[in-house]
Scaffold this active site. Structure first.
Site, mmCIF file in Angstrom:
data_model
loop_
_atom_site.group_PDB
_atom_site.id
_atom_site.type_symbol
_atom_site.label_atom_id
_atom_site.label_comp_id
_atom_site.label_asym_id
_atom_site.label_seq_id
_atom_site.Cartn_x
_atom_site.Cartn_y
_atom_site.Cartn_z
ATOM 1 N N ASP A 67 0.831 -1.208 0.000
ATOM 2 C CA ASP A 67 0.000 0.000 0.000
ATOM 3 C C ASP A 67 0.866 1.259 0.000
ATOM 4 O O ASP A 67 2.081 1.193 0.220
ATOM 5 C CB ASP A 67 -0.955 -0.004 1.205
ATOM 6 C CG ASP A 67 -0.268 -0.411 2.510
ATOM 7 O OD1 ASP A 67 0.969 -0.285 2.612
ATOM 8 O OD2 ASP A 67 -0.968 -0.856 3.429
ATOM 9 N N ASN A 136 -6.708 -3.105 14.906
ATOM 10 C CA ASN A 136 -8.130 -3.258 14.574
ATOM 11 C C ASN A 136 -8.387 -4.421 13.613
ATOM 12 O O ASN A 136 -9.497 -4.590 13.118
ATOM 13 C CB ASN A 136 -8.671 -1.949 13.986
ATOM 14 C CG ASN A 136 -8.040 -1.584 12.639
ATOM 15 O OD1 ASN A 136 -7.194 -2.309 12.124
ATOM 16 N ND2 ASN A 136 -8.450 -0.457 12.079
ATOM 17 N N HIS A 138 -6.869 -4.808 10.609
ATOM 18 C CA HIS A 138 -6.685 -4.519 9.173
ATOM 19 C C HIS A 138 -5.447 -5.230 8.626
ATOM 20 O O HIS A 138 -4.514 -5.542 9.348
ATOM 21 C CB HIS A 138 -6.646 -3.008 8.904
ATOM 22 C CG HIS A 138 -5.379 -2.309 9.283
ATOM 23 N ND1 HIS A 138 -5.324 -0.953 9.486
ATOM 24 C CD2 HIS A 138 -4.105 -2.743 9.499
ATOM 25 C CE1 HIS A 138 -4.087 -0.610 9.784
ATOM 26 N NE2 HIS A 138 -3.329 -1.674 9.807
ATOM 27 N N GLU A 143 -9.455 -1.787 5.975
ATOM 28 C CA GLU A 143 -9.886 -1.463 7.334
ATOM 29 C C GLU A 143 -11.215 -2.164 7.642
ATOM 30 O O GLU A 143 -11.969 -2.507 6.727
ATOM 31 C CB GLU A 143 -10.083 0.056 7.459
ATOM 32 C CG GLU A 143 -8.843 0.883 7.167
ATOM 33 C CD GLU A 143 -7.882 0.956 8.354
ATOM 34 O OE1 GLU A 143 -7.929 0.066 9.237
ATOM 35 O OE2 GLU A 143 -7.079 1.906 8.391
HETATM 36 P P1 PGA Z 1 2.645 -1.745 12.798
HETATM 37 O O1 PGA Z 1 1.519 -1.692 11.689
HETATM 38 O O2 PGA Z 1 3.633 -2.748 12.331
HETATM 39 O O3 PGA Z 1 3.208 -0.333 12.794
HETATM 40 O O4 PGA Z 1 1.981 -2.108 14.056
HETATM 41 C C1 PGA Z 1 1.028 -2.893 11.203
HETATM 42 C C2 PGA Z 1 -0.159 -2.633 10.322
HETATM 43 O O5 PGA Z 1 -0.899 -1.679 10.589
HETATM 44 O O6 PGA Z 1 -0.358 -3.385 9.379
#
Ligand code: PGA
Length: 244
Positions: A67, A136, A138, A143
């Site tokens: 992304d 969350n 995602h 999301e």
């Molecule tokens: P993080 O993000 O490694 O900074 O926790 C992971 C994600 O949101 O996919």
């Protein structure tokens, strides 16, 4: 879904780096899907070190990142492309033409998403996709919402996701773009192999829902239950205190 629980984040980084190294040794032109975020930083450090030690040759590897923020040029200090340059690309012998990224500045976002899907298809699909997970649930910028998108698409970021990306923007969540371009859940599930890494207690509820919960767009990672070759590599905190 296979779940591997390791002692700490260093062990997670080393273990997944070994998987990547083994894949590239077996298939020098492997196609990798790559994540950004705090979690893979240790993995990228391991890959850099193993490359410097002559253990991994990236000269024929192809990469596709999951992304990118919408509206940021690729050389913006907070772009995911800059993150990847900083943590991995600049340090290894991956030819720039083999690095694939969504262009957050594309005038026609829908066309850019179609271009990305076609580029993945053209190289025969992803061999291994490494994923992080949001607190969350995602994956990529898919999301929790009422429905999931199959293909690469323009996505709105959840408020919590913007907060957790604030560090890239000098701590200002309000500066984090509200939208991004992201592989869809179908793009993710078409990868031949998926390894999801998660560390820290903040991820344990999302991991539990991913592994044991119903398949639901409210927890996009739960769709990974549909894939036949997924492994979750966790530290014991992300595994909810469970040990190896
Ligand atoms: P993080 O993000 O490694 O900074 O926790 C992971 C994600 O949101 O996919």
């Amino acid at each position: 879904m296979r779940v591997r629980i390791l002692k700490d984040e260093g062990a997670v980084a080393r273990s997944v780096a070994s998987q990547v190294a083994a894949l590239i040794a077996e298939r020098p032109d492997a196609v990798l899907g790559l994540p950004t975020g705090r979690t893979p930083i240790g993995l990228y450090a391991e890959l850099r070190e193993r490359h410097a030690a002559g253990e991994i040759d990236f000269s024929r590897v192809r990469t596709f990142n999951l992304d990118e923020f919408l509206g940021l040029p690729s050389n913006h200090p907070a772009s995911y492309r800059t993150f990847m340059d900083t943590h991995l690309f600049r340090h290894v012998n991956l030819p720039r033409r083999y690095i694939h990224f969504l262009n957050g500045m594309a005038a026609d976002a829908a066309a850019e998403c179609r271009r990305y899907e076609a580029a993945i298809r053209k190289v025969g699909g992803l061999d291994l996709l490494i994923l992080g997970i949001g607190a969350n649930g995602h994956i990529g910028f898919n999301e929790p919402t009422r429905s999931v998108k199959a293909n690469t698409h323009r996505a709105k970021l959840a408020a919590g996701t913007r907060r957790s990306n604030a560090d890239l923007f000098g701590g200002r969540a309000s500066d984090v773009p509200r939208e991004a371009l992201s592989m869809g859940v179908g793009t993710i599930l078409r990868s031949r192999q998926i390894v999801l890494i998660a560390t820290g207690a903040g991820k344990s509820a999302a991991i539990r829902a991913t592994v044991d919960g119903p398949i639901t767009s409210r927890v996009p990672a739960s769709f990974l239950q549909l894939h036949g070759n997924v492994e979750l590599v966790l530290d014991s905190a992300a595994a909810g205190g469970r040990r190896r």
